[in-house]
Design an enzyme around this catalytic site. Structure first.
Site, PDB file in Angstrom:
ATOM      1  N   HIS A  38       0.846  -1.209   0.000  1.00  0.00           N
ATOM      2  CA  HIS A  38       0.000   0.000   0.000  1.00  0.00           C
ATOM      3  C   HIS A  38       0.873   1.247   0.000  1.00  0.00           C
ATOM      4  CE1 HIS A  38      -3.301  -2.703   1.200  1.00  0.00           C
ATOM      5  NE2 HIS A  38      -4.088  -1.757   0.706  1.00  0.00           N
ATOM      6  N   LYS A  92      -0.752   5.007   4.471  1.00  0.00           N
ATOM      7  CA  LYS A  92      -1.676   4.100   5.171  1.00  0.00           C
ATOM      8  C   LYS A  92      -1.240   3.911   6.616  1.00  0.00           C
ATOM      9  CE  LYS A  92      -4.060  -0.324   4.696  1.00  0.00           C
ATOM     10  NZ  LYS A  92      -5.368   0.253   5.010  1.00  0.00           N
TER      11      LYS A  92
HETATM   12  N1  LIG Z   1     -12.758  -0.534   2.919  1.00  0.00           N
HETATM   13  C1  LIG Z   1     -12.188  -0.144   1.767  1.00  0.00           C
HETATM   14  O1  LIG Z   1     -12.554  -0.587   0.656  1.00  0.00           O
HETATM   15  C2  LIG Z   1     -11.095   0.885   1.823  1.00  0.00           C
HETATM   16  C3  LIG Z   1     -10.478   1.367   0.658  1.00  0.00           C
HETATM   17  C4  LIG Z   1      -9.529   2.384   0.751  1.00  0.00           C
HETATM   18  C5  LIG Z   1      -9.188   2.900   2.001  1.00  0.00           C
HETATM   19  N2  LIG Z   1      -9.777   2.398   3.119  1.00  0.00           N
HETATM   20  C6  LIG Z   1      -9.528   2.952   4.459  1.00  0.00           C
HETATM   21  O2  LIG Z   1     -10.267   4.169   4.569  1.00  0.00           O
HETATM   22  C7  LIG Z   1      -9.599   5.053   5.474  1.00  0.00           C
HETATM   23  C8  LIG Z   1      -9.401   6.414   4.814  1.00  0.00           C
HETATM   24  O3  LIG Z   1      -8.560   6.289   3.700  1.00  0.00           O
HETATM   25  P1  LIG Z   1      -8.089   7.571   2.853  1.00  0.00           P
HETATM   26  O4  LIG Z   1      -7.101   7.024   1.898  1.00  0.00           O
HETATM   27  O5  LIG Z   1      -9.254   8.353   2.365  1.00  0.00           O
HETATM   28  O6  LIG Z   1      -7.336   8.432   3.992  1.00  0.00           O
HETATM   29  P2  LIG Z   1      -6.938   9.976   3.963  1.00  0.00           P
HETATM   30  O7  LIG Z   1      -5.827  10.143   4.953  1.00  0.00           O
HETATM   31  O8  LIG Z   1      -6.733  10.451   2.564  1.00  0.00           O
HETATM   32  O9  LIG Z   1      -8.252  10.710   4.530  1.00  0.00           O
HETATM   33  C9  LIG Z   1      -8.647  10.641   5.874  1.00  0.00           C
HETATM   34  C10 LIG Z   1      -9.650  11.745   6.137  1.00  0.00           C
HETATM   35  O10 LIG Z   1     -10.177  11.596   7.454  1.00  0.00           O
HETATM   36  C11 LIG Z   1     -10.289  12.884   8.031  1.00  0.00           C
HETATM   37  N3  LIG Z   1     -10.416  12.817   9.477  1.00  0.00           N
HETATM   38  C12 LIG Z   1      -9.434  12.818  10.428  1.00  0.00           C
HETATM   39  N4  LIG Z   1     -10.003  12.756  11.656  1.00  0.00           N
HETATM   40  C13 LIG Z   1     -11.348  12.703  11.445  1.00  0.00           C
HETATM   41  C14 LIG Z   1     -12.471  12.621  12.313  1.00  0.00           C
HETATM   42  N5  LIG Z   1     -12.322  12.601  13.649  1.00  0.00           N
HETATM   43  N6  LIG Z   1     -13.703  12.560  11.769  1.00  0.00           N
HETATM   44  C15 LIG Z   1     -13.886  12.598  10.426  1.00  0.00           C
HETATM   45  N7  LIG Z   1     -12.858  12.692   9.565  1.00  0.00           N
HETATM   46  C16 LIG Z   1     -11.618  12.739  10.069  1.00  0.00           C
HETATM   47  C17 LIG Z   1      -9.041  13.621   7.528  1.00  0.00           C
HETATM   48  O11 LIG Z   1      -9.196  15.015   7.706  1.00  0.00           O
HETATM   49  C18 LIG Z   1      -9.050  13.174   6.063  1.00  0.00           C
HETATM   50  O12 LIG Z   1      -9.955  14.001   5.330  1.00  0.00           O
HETATM   51  C19 LIG Z   1      -8.304   4.316   5.873  1.00  0.00           C
HETATM   52  O13 LIG Z   1      -8.548   3.612   7.083  1.00  0.00           O
HETATM   53  C20 LIG Z   1      -8.094   3.333   4.749  1.00  0.00           C
HETATM   54  O14 LIG Z   1      -7.348   2.201   5.136  1.00  0.00           O
HETATM   55  C21 LIG Z   1     -10.714   1.413   3.047  1.00  0.00           C
END
Ligand SMILES: NC(=O)c1ccc[n+]([C@@H]2O[C@H](COP(=O)([O-])OP(=O)(O)OC[C@H]3O[C@@H](n4cnc5c(N)ncnc54)[C@H](O)[C@@H]3O)[C@@H](O)[C@H]2O)c1
Length: 235
Positions: free
Chosen positions: A135, A139
């Site tokens: 990844h 991450k």
């Molecule tokens: N299940 C799936 O299919 C899948 C796919 C991709 C990513 N993910 C997971 O999704 C999550 C997010 O991934 P990403 O790549 O968008 O991350 P990212 O770091 O780009 O975005 C995270 C977001 O969360 C926000 N944030 C921080 N604290 C917060 C809070 N208390 N409340 C609400 N928002 C808050 C940040 O400001 C940011 O906008 C990760 O855990 C990743 O592993 C899951």
């Protein structure tokens, strides 16, 4: 549907695009800069929430959604040790949750291939089993939620493996190598290796669109339902 996005990072932005294409409305975008100002009445304006934030914030956001109540699709990974408690709480509060370690159709097909291969390989002890997940460097959790799902599917079918680990290489342990490099959206490999030959299966995401589409489909599925759902229910 009116959607609230918990987390407006890489995934939140992809989900917004797909949601708009599918004629939904994004009524609120929540991230770390405005989370402290959000009230229950803000959230009541939406039909469903989609949560892709961080492993540190997801549990609080789930509690908030259950209290409103707001049906919530959860994509954030790294919190599954608390899954049973959350399921119990959801039942107590008559809430609606949908969670998946991976929302892409391709990965959910890959899960089925993985389970089938593991079942076949159970009796072939000469093959050592290992996994690798790759990844992007941003991450936060490791191994990935998807890797944990794959590992659990293998542990269910292969008697000689008792647990998984990202640090220990022991005969009864399924070793998962976690690699963080560049901007890789997500690659998962399951390997069976022997002195004679190797068998490998791999899923490689080219971008985040598959995850985002799956999350929006899950939100459509969850609308007007009570209980806890997974991709198994959707596919
Ligand atoms: N299940 C799936 O299919 C899948 C796919 C991709 C990513 N993910 C997971 O999704 C999550 C997010 O991934 P990403 O790549 O968008 O991350 P990212 O770091 O780009 O975005 C995270 C977001 O969360 C926000 N944030 C921080 N604290 C917060 C809070 N208390 N409340 C609400 N928002 C808050 C940040 O400001 C940011 O906008 C990760 O855990 C990743 O592993 C899951």
């Amino acid at each position: 549907m009116k959607i609230v996005l918990f987390g407006y990072g890489k995934m939140g932005k992809e989900i917004e695009q797909i949601a708009l294409q599918r004629k939904h409305e994004v009524v609120l975008k929540i991230d770390e800069t405005n989370i402290a100002t959000i009230t229950a009445s803000d959230l009541k304006k939406a039909d469903v929430g989609i949560e892709f934030s961080t492993p540190h914030s997801v549990i609080k956001n789930i509690h908030t959604a259950l209290d409103v109540p707001l049906p919530l699709v959860i994509g954030t990974t790294g919190w599954y040790k608390q899954l049973e408690d959350i399921k119990t709480l959801c039942k107590q509060k008559n809430g609606s949750l949908f969670y998946a370690s991976n929302f892409s159709l391709g990965v959910n097909l890959f899960f089925k291939v993985n389970s089938y291969l593991a079942e076949l390989m159970n009796k072939y002890h000469d093959y050592e089993i290992s996994m690798e997940e790759i990844h992007h460097i941003h991450k936060l959790d490791k191994p990935s939620g998807t890797a944990i799902s794959l590992a659990n599917q293998i542990l269910e079918k292969v008697d000689r493996k008792k647990n998984w680990s990202i640090t220990e290489k022991k005969p009864e342990t399924l070793f998962i190598k976690d690699v963080r490099e560049g901007e890789v959206p997500g690659t998962h490999i399951v390997r069976y290796t022997s002195g004679i030959d190797d068998i490998e299966i791999m899923h490689k995401a080219h971008n985040r669109k598959g995850f985002a589409l799956g999350a929006v489909l899950a939100a459509e599925f969850l609308h007007n339902k009570k209980g806890v759902y997974t991709m198994h229910d959707l596919i």
